[in-house]
Design a protein around this motif. Structure first.
Motif, mmCIF file in Angstrom:
data_model
loop_
_atom_site.group_PDB
_atom_site.id
_atom_site.type_symbol
_atom_site.label_atom_id
_atom_site.label_comp_id
_atom_site.label_asym_id
_atom_site.label_seq_id
_atom_site.Cartn_x
_atom_site.Cartn_y
_atom_site.Cartn_z
ATOM 1 N N PRO A 59 0.514 -1.431 0.331
ATOM 2 C CA PRO A 59 -0.105 0.070 0.096
ATOM 3 C C PRO A 59 0.887 1.245 -0.125
ATOM 4 O O PRO A 59 0.472 2.392 -0.793
ATOM 5 C CB PRO A 59 -0.812 0.004 1.085
ATOM 6 N N LEU A 60 2.157 0.815 0.412
ATOM 7 C CA LEU A 60 3.169 2.217 0.666
ATOM 8 C C LEU A 60 3.310 2.976 -0.942
ATOM 9 O O LEU A 60 3.269 4.059 -1.289
ATOM 10 C CB LEU A 60 4.348 2.169 1.456
ATOM 11 N N LEU A 61 3.960 1.783 -1.759
ATOM 12 C CA LEU A 61 4.436 1.667 -2.701
ATOM 13 C C LEU A 61 2.853 2.127 -3.615
ATOM 14 O O LEU A 61 3.203 2.965 -4.557
ATOM 15 C CB LEU A 61 5.223 0.427 -3.076
ATOM 16 N N LYS A 62 2.017 2.130 -3.468
ATOM 17 C CA LYS A 62 0.472 2.700 -4.176
ATOM 18 C C LYS A 62 0.432 3.602 -4.403
ATOM 19 O O LYS A 62 -0.491 4.331 -5.307
ATOM 20 C CB LYS A 62 -0.361 0.886 -3.850
ATOM 21 N N ASP A 63 0.470 4.598 -2.710
ATOM 22 C CA ASP A 63 1.325 5.550 -2.319
ATOM 23 C C ASP A 63 1.607 6.554 -2.722
ATOM 24 O O ASP A 63 2.920 6.460 -1.865
ATOM 25 C CB ASP A 63 0.050 5.861 -0.996
ATOM 26 N N PRO A 64 1.568 7.739 -3.777
ATOM 27 C CA PRO A 64 2.798 8.321 -4.131
ATOM 28 C C PRO A 64 2.913 8.995 -2.379
ATOM 29 O O PRO A 64 4.284 9.270 -2.942
ATOM 30 C CB PRO A 64 1.932 9.367 -5.673
ATOM 31 N N ALA A 65 2.502 9.943 -2.906
ATOM 32 C CA ALA A 65 2.307 10.619 -1.539
ATOM 33 C C ALA A 65 3.001 9.900 -0.358
ATOM 34 O O ALA A 65 3.850 10.419 0.708
ATOM 35 C CB ALA A 65 0.937 11.194 -0.977
ATOM 36 N N ALA A 66 2.695 9.010 -0.155
ATOM 37 C CA ALA A 66 2.932 8.185 0.857
ATOM 38 C C ALA A 66 4.630 8.029 1.215
ATOM 39 O O ALA A 66 5.368 7.788 1.984
ATOM 40 C CB ALA A 66 2.547 6.857 2.138
ATOM 41 N N PHE A 67 4.732 7.011 -0.506
ATOM 42 C CA PHE A 67 6.611 6.931 -0.337
ATOM 43 C C PHE A 67 6.935 8.091 -0.503
ATOM 44 O O PHE A 67 8.094 7.879 -0.302
ATOM 45 C CB PHE A 67 6.571 6.164 -1.802
ATOM 46 N N CYS A 68 6.138 8.977 -0.646
ATOM 47 C CA CYS A 68 7.365 10.379 -1.378
ATOM 48 C C CYS A 68 7.911 11.210 0.317
ATOM 49 O O CYS A 68 8.832 11.251 0.968
ATOM 50 C CB CYS A 68 6.665 11.864 -1.663
ATOM 51 N N ALA A 69 6.438 11.292 1.210
ATOM 52 C CA ALA A 69 6.357 10.770 2.495
ATOM 53 C C ALA A 69 7.914 10.359 2.918
ATOM 54 O O ALA A 69 8.911 10.541 3.911
ATOM 55 C CB ALA A 69 5.558 11.023 3.740
ATOM 56 N N ALA A 70 7.929 8.544 2.676
ATOM 57 C CA ALA A 70 8.946 8.007 3.665
ATOM 58 C C ALA A 70 10.164 8.372 3.390
ATOM 59 O O ALA A 70 11.446 8.092 4.231
ATOM 60 C CB ALA A 70 8.570 6.669 3.540
ATOM 61 N N ILE A 71 10.313 8.503 1.594
ATOM 62 C CA ILE A 71 11.366 9.223 1.014
ATOM 63 C C ILE A 71 12.458 10.412 1.389
ATOM 64 O O ILE A 71 13.389 10.336 2.296
ATOM 65 C CB ILE A 71 11.606 9.089 0.056
ATOM 66 N N ASP A 72 11.248 11.555 2.064
ATOM 67 C CA ASP A 72 11.775 12.485 2.527
ATOM 68 C C ASP A 72 12.162 12.492 4.025
ATOM 69 O O ASP A 72 13.315 13.200 4.387
ATOM 70 C CB ASP A 72 10.188 13.469 2.776
ATOM 71 N N LEU A 73 11.975 11.607 4.484
ATOM 72 C CA LEU A 73 12.106 10.957 6.162
ATOM 73 C C LEU A 73 13.518 10.230 6.064
ATOM 74 O O LEU A 73 13.781 10.822 6.787
ATOM 75 C CB LEU A 73 11.242 10.301 6.683
ATOM 76 N N LEU A 74 13.457 9.624 5.054
ATOM 77 C CA LEU A 74 15.147 9.424 4.882
ATOM 78 C C LEU A 74 15.872 9.555 5.206
ATOM 79 O O LEU A 74 17.349 9.792 5.211
ATOM 80 C CB LEU A 74 14.527 7.870 3.715
#
Length: 182
Positions: free
Chosen positions: A35-50
């Motif tokens: 579901p994270l990979l399917k959601d561009p905003a959530a994936f971007c949030a993960a990359i932002d945090l890392l």
């Protein structure tokens, strides 16, 4: 449009991790990142945090090394954001040319990891990335492989850490950063 705080981004990421109890065997709760990979905003949030974590923690990173296969999903995007290279750590037999390999034990038995022998230069500063830390065998194997190539391991970076399996202990001297802990 308002800018999300780091706490809001982390919540967005956590909300996109799906649990599958008793998979792949009874008693195991599988943490699904689909579901994270399917959601561009959530994936971007993960990359932002890392990315924010790495920029705050290290003055210099030369390369990100991603573990086969889910480290390949996060590592290249993160490397591109940081303006650095990305290298592959694969299962044995998947890379052409001269390679270095290491055998390791994981929760599923014995396995081998390998890299192209020229993937990193001696003393390059490396961050190793994967999606999840369970028992620590695979990440420890990747660290051993990097040490064989004389790289300087800055840290192991994961999206999810399963704390009860104590994989961080297996990593020993290698630093771990996990975005989410369960």
């Amino acid at each position: 449009m308002s800018v999300e705080t780091p706490e809001q981004k982390l919540l967005r990421v956590r909300e996109r991790i799906r649990d599958f109890p008793d998979f792949p065997v009874p008693g195991v709760c599988f943490r699904d990142i689909s579901p994270l990979l399917k959601d561009p905003a959530a994936f971007c949030a993960a990359i932002d945090l890392l990315e924010d974590h790495l920029k705050k923690t290290y003055a210099q990173i030369d390369v990100i090394a991603g573990l086969d296969s889910r480290g390949f999903l996060f590592g290249p995007v993160l490397a591109q954001r940081l303006g650095i290279g990305f290298v592959l750590i694969r299962k044995r037999g998947k890379l052409p040319g001269a390679t270095e390999s290491v055998s390791y034990s994981s929760e599923y038995g014995k396995a081998d990891l390998e890299m192209q022998a020229d993937a990193v230069e001696p003393r390059q500063k490396v961050v190793i990335i994967d999606d999840l830390l369970a028992t620590g065998g695979t990440l420890y194997g990747a660290c051993t492989l990097m040490k064989k190539l004389n790289a300087e391991i800055l840290e192991c970076l994961v999206l999810i850490e399963l704390k009860m399996l104590e994989g961080a202990k297996k990593l020993g001297p290698f630093h771990l950063y996990s975005l989410l802990q369960y």
